[in-house]
Enzyme design. Structure first.
Site, PDB file in Angstrom:
ATOM      1  N   ASP A  31      15.724  -4.744  21.208  1.00  0.00           N
ATOM      2  CA  ASP A  31      16.843  -4.737  20.995  1.00  0.00           C
ATOM      3  C   ASP A  31      17.641  -4.699  22.645  1.00  0.00           C
ATOM      4  OD1 ASP A  31      15.880  -3.680  18.869  1.00  0.00           O
ATOM      5  OD2 ASP A  31      16.401  -1.576  19.175  1.00  0.00           O
ATOM      6  N   TYR A  34      18.441  -8.442  22.019  1.00  0.00           N
ATOM      7  CA  TYR A  34      20.124  -8.681  20.839  1.00  0.00           C
ATOM      8  C   TYR A  34      20.889  -7.826  21.912  1.00  0.00           C
ATOM      9  CZ  TYR A  34      22.411  -8.454  17.117  1.00  0.00           C
ATOM     10  OH  TYR A  34      23.193  -8.417  16.200  1.00  0.00           O
ATOM     11  N   ASP A  35      21.189  -7.436  22.492  1.00  0.00           N
ATOM     12  CA  ASP A  35      22.356  -6.218  23.592  1.00  0.00           C
ATOM     13  C   ASP A  35      22.654  -7.019  24.229  1.00  0.00           C
ATOM     14  OD1 ASP A  35      22.446  -4.545  22.060  1.00  0.00           O
ATOM     15  OD2 ASP A  35      21.133  -2.765  23.033  1.00  0.00           O
ATOM     16  N   SER A  80      26.863   1.343 -15.436  1.00  0.00           N
ATOM     17  CA  SER A  80      26.449   2.264 -14.889  1.00  0.00           C
ATOM     18  C   SER A  80      25.068   2.128 -15.758  1.00  0.00           C
ATOM     19  CB  SER A  80      27.179   3.809 -15.325  1.00  0.00           C
ATOM     20  OG  SER A  80      27.235   3.808 -16.375  1.00  0.00           O
ATOM     21  N   LEU A  81      23.647   2.906 -15.529  1.00  0.00           N
ATOM     22  CA  LEU A  81      22.841   3.285 -16.020  1.00  0.00           C
ATOM     23  C   LEU A  81      22.556   4.089 -17.326  1.00  0.00           C
ATOM     24  CD1 LEU A  81      20.729   1.089 -13.559  1.00  0.00           C
ATOM     25  CD2 LEU A  81      20.979   0.314 -14.904  1.00  0.00           C
ATOM     26  N   GLU A 112      12.595  -1.620 -10.111  1.00  0.00           N
ATOM     27  CA  GLU A 112      13.652  -1.064  -8.634  1.00  0.00           C
ATOM     28  C   GLU A 112      13.721   0.246  -8.685  1.00  0.00           C
ATOM     29  OE1 GLU A 112      17.200  -3.448  -8.479  1.00  0.00           O
ATOM     30  OE2 GLU A 112      16.116  -4.924  -9.100  1.00  0.00           O
ATOM     31  N   LYS A 114      15.334   3.078  -7.524  1.00  0.00           N
ATOM     32  CA  LYS A 114      16.878   3.496  -7.961  1.00  0.00           C
ATOM     33  C   LYS A 114      17.434   4.405  -6.661  1.00  0.00           C
ATOM     34  CE  LYS A 114      19.859   5.564 -11.680  1.00  0.00           C
ATOM     35  NZ  LYS A 114      20.888   6.452 -10.490  1.00  0.00           N
ATOM     36  N   ASP A 116      19.914   6.805  -3.895  1.00  0.00           N
ATOM     37  CA  ASP A 116      20.737   6.764  -4.286  1.00  0.00           C
ATOM     38  C   ASP A 116      22.004   7.314  -3.455  1.00  0.00           C
ATOM     39  OD1 ASP A 116      21.618   9.449  -5.491  1.00  0.00           O
ATOM     40  OD2 ASP A 116      20.502  10.518  -4.593  1.00  0.00           O
ATOM     41  N   ARG A 135      33.042   1.264  -6.497  1.00  0.00           N
ATOM     42  CA  ARG A 135      32.566   0.713  -7.755  1.00  0.00           C
ATOM     43  C   ARG A 135      33.853   1.090  -8.808  1.00  0.00           C
ATOM     44  NH1 ARG A 135      30.902   3.544 -12.052  1.00  0.00           N
ATOM     45  NH2 ARG A 135      30.390   2.360 -14.314  1.00  0.00           N
ATOM     46  N   GLU A 175      23.751  -0.963  -3.596  1.00  0.00           N
ATOM     47  CA  GLU A 175      24.117   0.448  -3.232  1.00  0.00           C
ATOM     48  C   GLU A 175      23.677   0.634  -1.208  1.00  0.00           C
ATOM     49  OE1 GLU A 175      24.555   1.525  -5.936  1.00  0.00           O
ATOM     50  OE2 GLU A 175      23.684   3.918  -5.238  1.00  0.00           O
ATOM     51  N   TYR A 227      21.455  -5.697  -5.137  1.00  0.00           N
ATOM     52  CA  TYR A 227      20.263  -6.075  -6.257  1.00  0.00           C
ATOM     53  C   TYR A 227      20.868  -5.992  -7.813  1.00  0.00           C
ATOM     54  CZ  TYR A 227      22.544  -0.898  -7.050  1.00  0.00           C
ATOM     55  OH  TYR A 227      24.001  -0.440  -7.112  1.00  0.00           O
ATOM     56  N   LYS A 291      14.360  -3.161 -15.790  1.00  0.00           N
ATOM     57  CA  LYS A 291      15.465  -4.200 -15.801  1.00  0.00           C
ATOM     58  C   LYS A 291      14.686  -5.356 -16.819  1.00  0.00           C
ATOM     59  CE  LYS A 291      18.436  -3.594 -12.120  1.00  0.00           C
ATOM     60  NZ  LYS A 291      19.334  -4.102 -10.837  1.00  0.00           N
ATOM     61  N   LYS A 315      14.262   8.649 -14.853  1.00  0.00           N
ATOM     62  CA  LYS A 315      14.441   9.956 -14.007  1.00  0.00           C
ATOM     63  C   LYS A 315      13.112  10.379 -13.067  1.00  0.00           C
ATOM     64  CE  LYS A 315      18.271   9.847 -13.482  1.00  0.00           C
ATOM     65  NZ  LYS A 315      19.761  10.482 -12.113  1.00  0.00           N
ATOM     66  N   CYS A 409      38.715  40.112 -13.713  1.00  0.00           N
ATOM     67  CA  CYS A 409      38.727  38.435 -12.681  1.00  0.00           C
ATOM     68  C   CYS A 409      38.834  39.010 -11.835  1.00  0.00           C
ATOM     69  CB  CYS A 409      39.592  37.805 -13.206  1.00  0.00           C
ATOM     70  SG  CYS A 409      40.163  36.538 -12.300  1.00  0.00           S
ATOM     71  N   CYS A 412      41.784  37.513  -9.559  1.00  0.00           N
ATOM     72  CA  CYS A 412      43.655  37.970 -10.058  1.00  0.00           C
ATOM     73  C   CYS A 412      43.153  39.388 -10.318  1.00  0.00           C
ATOM     74  CB  CYS A 412      44.161  37.185 -10.918  1.00  0.00           C
ATOM     75  SG  CYS A 412      43.782  37.159 -12.516  1.00  0.00           S
ATOM     76  N   CYS A 427      38.786  34.232 -17.851  1.00  0.00           N
ATOM     77  CA  CYS A 427      40.120  34.815 -17.470  1.00  0.00           C
ATOM     78  C   CYS A 427      41.327  34.296 -18.154  1.00  0.00           C
ATOM     79  CB  CYS A 427      40.334  35.007 -15.624  1.00  0.00           C
ATOM     80  SG  CYS A 427      42.169  35.207 -15.572  1.00  0.00           S
ATOM     81  N   CYS A 432      46.889  33.028 -12.370  1.00  0.00           N
ATOM     82  CA  CYS A 432      45.591  33.108 -11.637  1.00  0.00           C
ATOM     83  C   CYS A 432      45.519  32.409 -10.914  1.00  0.00           C
ATOM     84  CB  CYS A 432      43.721  32.796 -12.974  1.00  0.00           C
ATOM     85  SG  CYS A 432      42.533  33.253 -11.692  1.00  0.00           S
TER      86      CYS A 432
END
Ligand code: IVH
Length: 670
Positions: A31, A34-35, A80-81, A112, A114, A116, A135, A175, A227, A291, A315, A409, A412, A427, A432
């Site tokens: 690092d 690199y810097d 979407s899937l 692959e 998924k 999040d 998206r 993602e 992806y 896929k 899932k 309620c 209110c 309600c 309200c």
């Protein structure tokens, strides 16, 4: 070597080491080294500012804060899937794929993780990062180029790929996410500063890229994995595995977990393998994506209702934990429904601290026999909203208290009604404050009128100070009124007013959704907007006219007719119109009238986009996609191995286009 050559050399060295570090995860230098290179470049650029270019690694956080986000239309919609909740649903998916492809043989799949996070699209023109967007609703997203540029794993320039150099235009999708460690650190910092913590890594990633000031995004450790693609000119790719390999060699980070499988059983084993690893991964995954590998087969399978038929999200089982219910409170939503919510002793679940869980309604509480003080099992369903699975009665001490929904309620004080045939209590007080707050939040939400900056805290103040009684009042508040609100400085007041101005152009489909008509969700709103084309025509529509629309059932049409028969609602619409809110579909909904009514037929295998994507582009421009060639056909787009349809088109003298010519033509007219 002159200065310019030195600068170019340093840039390409830095780019190469970035690639080793982020994409290959195999750095060649430390690092610190690199810097040092980066500092050397910075030094030279400071001495020779005329040599600075936007793709220099020193220019990631160059941009000034924006006033508002621009819109970006996705040339190819971002889909979407569909989900599979268990193995059986995955097997059903495989059967469906084989049935549609008319084969008994095994299908090659790619599995692959998924991720999040937040789906984004980056457009590289001649190898240079030009536009980055969210998206959004799949067709139009927000321009977040300035923020995406700050993510170090996103290359500002592509590495020329061995086979085809730099594609002239590459639209790549992936993602953006936050690693669990960085998420925990960010939340710790936020809490130290008295700021509310993010609920989960997904929200924190989404919140971080939707900042007007790129310096904030730059300060959040975001990562990216690519992806898929939209349009990729000159890339000759036959499969998902090839795509991932080519993206990687261009310098675009792909997942290291991807598995290529030669049948569905292997794909299921890969899913189980990912699930077993999920807690050991540095980032959150909520499933695996299966896929169909071959692009030719993908193109033959096509898509239905915004999801491809060639992919499915498997899932994972929700993760569970034990905790104690310390209290049950009641919240009132925008439709007036009272929802009991359990206040929990904080517990960690898949890396996130959980403090509340919905109990849905009284029936649910009784059915699960849940009491205040109970030890319960909680889980994150869909991995975001926590829910209570059951109470553990063996842990009871006798001090637990039964909960009964209030008759009044809590917001209110009006008596609540339990509606026949429904388990909900409601309600019915139109004034309200909780209902008003909910309606305002819905109206201004991103998928509705998208009033940037109008969050829950501001809405609460507007309602409590009685500055707003309906959504139309939002458009009448003066600059001075906004300034009365707590924590509202001149700049933020200006921004809100600007955001309100922009929201007036949201268009009919967003407006219909924003009004919160019962049973009118986003899809129905789109349908109604397309079908009726104006609020006036929709409000005049009869039950029969509504029900004649294929997708609209009696319940939905009842509620629409009821909405438009209320004097109060008509007054509200009139006020919105007077304020300048557009009551017609947004112009860009139909992109170009040159193609209105034109009939396209696609034949043979397309290379750069799938057939459903191509058909969608035609429809977006008001054209029609048909499957057979006749005298009414305007264009035939002929891909590889086009057969009898092409012959027929020649005979009939129909205009024949190659895939490239089609894309050029249809994009050129954008
Ligand atoms: S493919 C049509 N691959 O899941 C194909 N998506 O519900 C859609 N996602 O919006 C994209 N990991 O944000 C694909 N490996 C992956 C993914 C992935 C996460 C997200 C993506 C998409 C959503 C679809």
């Amino acid at each position: 070597m002159n200065v310019q050559e030195k600068i170019l050399k340093l840039r390409s060295q830095l780019q190469y080491h970035n690639y080793r570090y982020y994409v290959l995860d195999d750095p060649e230098i430390s690092d610190t080294q690199y810097d040092m290179l980066l500092r050397e470049l910075e030094q030279l650029e400071t001495e020779h500012p005329e040599l600075i270019t936007s793709d220099s690694p020193t220019q990631r956080v160059g941009a000034q804060p924006l006033e508002a986000f621009g819109a970006v239309d996705h040339a190819v919609p971002m889909l979407s899937l569909a989900n599979a909740m268990d193995e059986e649903e995955v097997l059903d998916f495989d059967s469906r794929v084989r049935r549609l492809l008319e084969t008994d043989g095994d299908i090659d799949y790619v599995v692959e993780p998924k991720l999040d996070g937040l789906a984004v699209e980056l457009i590289y023109i001649n190898g240079k990062l030009t536009v980055g967007s969210t998206r959004g609703d799949g067709r139009t997203g927000e321009d977040i180029t300035h923020n995406l540029r700050t993510i170090k794993a996103i290359p500002l320039v592509l590495i020329p790929e061995a086979n085809y150099g730099k594609p002239r235009r590459l639209e790549v999708r992936g993602e953006v996410f936050m690693n669990k460690k960085d998420f925990a650190e960010l939340n710790r910092l936020r809490q130290d500063n008295g700021e509310p913590p993010f609920a989960n890594p997904r929200n924190s990633a989404a919140g971080s890229v939707r900042q007007l000031d790129p310096r904030i995004t730059a300060s959040r450790c975001l990562d990216v994995i690519f992806y898929s693609i939209g349009i990729a000119e000159e890339m000759q790719i036959q499969s998902q595995t090839e795509l991932l390999a080519q993206l990687k060699s261009c310098g675009l980070k792909t997942s290291q977990l991807v598995k290529t499988c030669s049948n569905i059983q292997e794909a299921l084993a890969a899913c189980a393998d990912f699930e077993a690893q999920r807690n050991d991964l540095p980032y959150e995954i909520d499933g695996a994506v299966i896929k169909v590998n071959s692009f030719e087969l993908q193109s033959r399978l096509g898509e239905v209702s915004r999801s491809p038929r060639w992919a499915i999200a498997f899932k994972f089982k929700p993760q569970q934990a034990f905790t104690i219910i310390s209290d049950i409170i009641v919240q009132v939503g925008r439709t007036g429904v009272l929802t009991p919510v359990a206040v929990l002793e904080p517990v960690r679940l898949s890396g996130v601290e959980i403090q509340r869980a919905t109990l849905h309604n009284q029936d649910e509480i009784q059915r699960k026999d849940i009491r205040i003080g109970d030890t319960v099992v909680v889980q994150r369903a869909g991995d975001v909203i926590p829910e209570i699975v059951k109470s553990v009665s063996s842990k009871r001490t006798g001090n637990e208290k039964l909960f009964i929904m209030p008759d009044f309620c809590p917001e209110c004080g009006q008596k609540v009604m339990r509606i026949k045939g429904e388990s909900a209590c409601r309600c019915t007080n139109a004034a309200c404050p909780a209902i008003l707050k909910g309606s305002l939040a819905h109206f201004s939400s991103r998928r509705a009128m998208n009033i940037d900056g109008l969050g829950d805290a501001l809405i609460a103040q507007l309602v409590e100070k009685q500055l707003v009684r309906t959504v139309a009042d939002l458009y009448t508040l003066s600059f001075e009124t906004w300034l009365i609100l707590d924590r509202m400085a001149k700049k933020s007041a200006e921004n809100i007013i600007k955001a309100l101005e922009i929201s007036k152009q949201a268009g009919l489909e967003k407006l219909l959704f924003a009004l919160g008509i019962r049973h009118v969700g986003e899809q129905t709103a789109q349908l109604l907007a397309r079908h009726f084309g104006s609020v006036k025509r929709l409000s005049d529509a009869s039950h029969d006219q509504l029900q004649n629309i294929h997708e609209i059932g009696p319940e939905v049409s009842d509620s629409i007719v009821e909405f438009f028969s209320s004097e109060e609602n008509l007054r509200l619409l009139k006020r919105l119109e007077d304020a300048g809110v557009v009551m017609e579909p947004k112009q860009s909904a139909i992109l170009d009238s040159v193609y209105t009514g034109k009939v396209f037929v696609f034949t043979g295998a397309l290379n750069r986009i799938t057939r459903p994507q191509a058909e969608d582009m035609v429809r977006q421009r008001g054209g029609k996609a048909s499957s057979s060639v006749s005298a009414k056909t305007d264009y035939v787009v002929a891909g590889l191995d086009a057969g009898s349809k092409l012959e027929k088109a020649k005979k009939l003298g129909v205009t024949i286009l190659s895939e490239d010519a089609f894309l050029q033509m249809i994009e050129g007219k954008l």
